[in-house]
Design a protein around this motif. Structure first.
Motif, mmCIF file in Angstrom:
data_model
loop_
_atom_site.group_PDB
_atom_site.id
_atom_site.type_symbol
_atom_site.label_atom_id
_atom_site.label_comp_id
_atom_site.label_asym_id
_atom_site.label_seq_id
_atom_site.Cartn_x
_atom_site.Cartn_y
_atom_site.Cartn_z
ATOM 1 N N ARG A 151 19.563 -20.441 -9.955
ATOM 2 C CA ARG A 151 18.992 -21.781 -10.030
ATOM 3 C C ARG A 151 19.848 -22.616 -10.963
ATOM 4 O O ARG A 151 20.553 -22.084 -11.837
ATOM 5 C CB ARG A 151 17.553 -21.733 -10.544
ATOM 6 C CG ARG A 151 17.388 -21.010 -11.859
ATOM 7 C CD ARG A 151 15.943 -20.780 -12.245
ATOM 8 N NE ARG A 151 15.844 -19.914 -13.422
ATOM 9 C CZ ARG A 151 15.950 -20.342 -14.679
ATOM 10 N NH1 ARG A 151 16.166 -21.642 -14.912
ATOM 11 N NH2 ARG A 151 15.846 -19.499 -15.685
ATOM 12 N N ASP A 324 15.435 -20.971 -5.637
ATOM 13 C CA ASP A 324 15.305 -22.419 -5.783
ATOM 14 C C ASP A 324 16.186 -23.087 -4.728
ATOM 15 O O ASP A 324 17.321 -23.461 -5.008
ATOM 16 C CB ASP A 324 15.728 -22.865 -7.181
ATOM 17 C CG ASP A 324 15.581 -24.368 -7.381
ATOM 18 O OD1 ASP A 324 14.816 -24.995 -6.616
ATOM 19 O OD2 ASP A 324 16.229 -24.914 -8.297
ATOM 20 N N SER A 327 18.703 -25.825 -5.290
ATOM 21 C CA SER A 327 19.941 -25.563 -6.038
ATOM 22 C C SER A 327 21.066 -25.077 -5.131
ATOM 23 O O SER A 327 22.165 -24.784 -5.616
ATOM 24 C CB SER A 327 19.682 -24.521 -7.133
ATOM 25 O OG SER A 327 18.793 -24.999 -8.109
#
Length: 382
Positions: A151, A324, A327
């Motif tokens: 992330r 995530d 990201s």
């Protein structure tokens, strides 16, 4: 300063050049790795093993140039990808480099002593130096398709939450085994071209046939897994291909089957998986018919098709994040600056053809079969 190529075009060009470098590494150093993995099984006597080693002995060092160029291209053209992958996959890369370091040591030290035990130890070191990188490279590709556990914070600092053992999932191991079978087949067809005709070549053809058949099955199973499993990422909303690089400005969602979107959008991309199957089948046909050029051409085309399938499936993603998705690194948000990519392209236009010409000249000069008879007359052989 107004540059002749827009930012989006340069990004796509460098995405393509990265693929070219990876394919070049697979086609050249790939057969070195395959021969290393085959060595203890195709050659039974010391003379046979020395002969097999000398099929790659003159060119293996030069073939590693493509590995270095690929790493350099990631560092210069895709700094976010370099930062995340080289730090997050650090232990995996250390494992690969440790295995690769065994190769030059084994090449240089194997014949320094006549002891059978000494030479056998270095033969197995060459096996490790061929098998382990082939497996880990494939596992790495599998993890790229799954998504890496990283992330980015608001300052674009990367945090990696994975472990070395966590990289070895069922799907990534399938990809790793596919990589091993692909390179073992490539190494077997290379021995068909370079080894003297005899028992070594016959053993290589037999093992290569098994590897090719397994490769077809694994490639098909992997394709079905990608199509109907929970793998895939998709960009949500609009993206500015000419915008500045900031991964957090892209909205991404995980979506099962999303890696198949590009094939529905651009049907011509089906050429890649078709080439993977047909090239491997042609390599098997070459092995069965004892047609060495057809076998090597087929394994080369099969490798090109398999690698291209991954790249085209994922475009524009380069390294998605599993924890995530926002990201995730893509062609549009993870590159160097417009000017940097342009200057690098100018340098590449000048020097890449020189590397290709020199490589072709080296192979032309050093072409010919490695024989056991030459071991007693040529002091330069391993």
């Amino acid at each position: 300063m107004e540059l002749p190529l827009d930012f989006a075009t340069l990004r796509v060009i460098w995405w393509g050049l990265l693929g070219v470098l990876l394919i070049a590494f697979t086609l050249t150093d790939g057969f070195d790795l395959g021969v290393g993995a085959l060595l203890p099984f195709v050659a039974k006597t010391d003379k046979e093993r020395r002969m097999v080693i000398n099929t790659v002995g003159a060119t293996w060092e030069g073939n590693q140039v493509w590995f270095i160029l690929g790493g350099g291209a990631i560092f210069a053209a895709w700094p976010f990808v370099y930062a995340v992958s080289f730090s997050g996959f650090y232990l995996a890369m250390f494992l690969v480099l440790s295995a690769l370091i065994l190769r030059p040591v084994a090449f240089k030290y194997r014949s320094k002593r006549p002891s059978a035990g000494w030479r056998s130890m270095w033969d197995w070191a060459l096996f490790v130096g061929g098998f382990v990188p082939a497996l880990v490279f494939g596992v790495a590709v599998g993890n790229v398709l799954i998504g890496a556990p990283f992330r980015l914070n608001s300052e674009l600092r990367a945090f990696y939450d994975g472990t070395l053992l966590g990289l070895f999932t069922p799907f990534s191991l399938l990809c790793g085994l596919l990589s091993v079978t692909m390179l073992v087949l490539h190494g077997a067809t290379w021995l068909g071209l370079k080894a003297e005709r005899g028992p070594v070549q016959k053993r290589a053809f037999a093992i290569g046939t098994v590897a090719g058949l397994l490769g077809l099955v694994l490639f098909a199973v992997g394709g079905l897994w990608v199509a109907f499993g929970d793998l895939g990422f998709r960009i949500v909303g609009t993206v500015d291909p000419n915008g500045f690089s900031n991964p957090l400005r892209t909205t991404v969602e995980a979506a099962g089957g999303a890696w198949m979107d590009n094939y529905a959008r651009y049907p011509w991309m089906m050429i890649a998986p078709a080439l993977g199957f047909l090239g491997t089948a042609a390599a098997l046909l070459g092995l069965w018919r004892r047609s060495e050029p057809l076998g090597f051409l087929g394994s080369s085309l099969g490798a090109v098709g398999i690698i291209s399938t991954v790249g085209l499936s994922m475009f524009p993603f380069i390294l998605p994040s599993s924890i995530d998705p926002s990201s995730s690194l893509t062609v549009w948000n993870a590159s160097s600056s417009h000017l940097t990519l342009f200057i690098m392209l100018l340098v590449t236009i000048v020097f890449l053809p020189l590397v290709l010409l020199y490589t072709a000249w080296v192979y032309r000069v050093l072409w010919g079969r490695s024989t056991t008879a030459a071991l007693s007359t040529n002091p330069d052989l391993y």
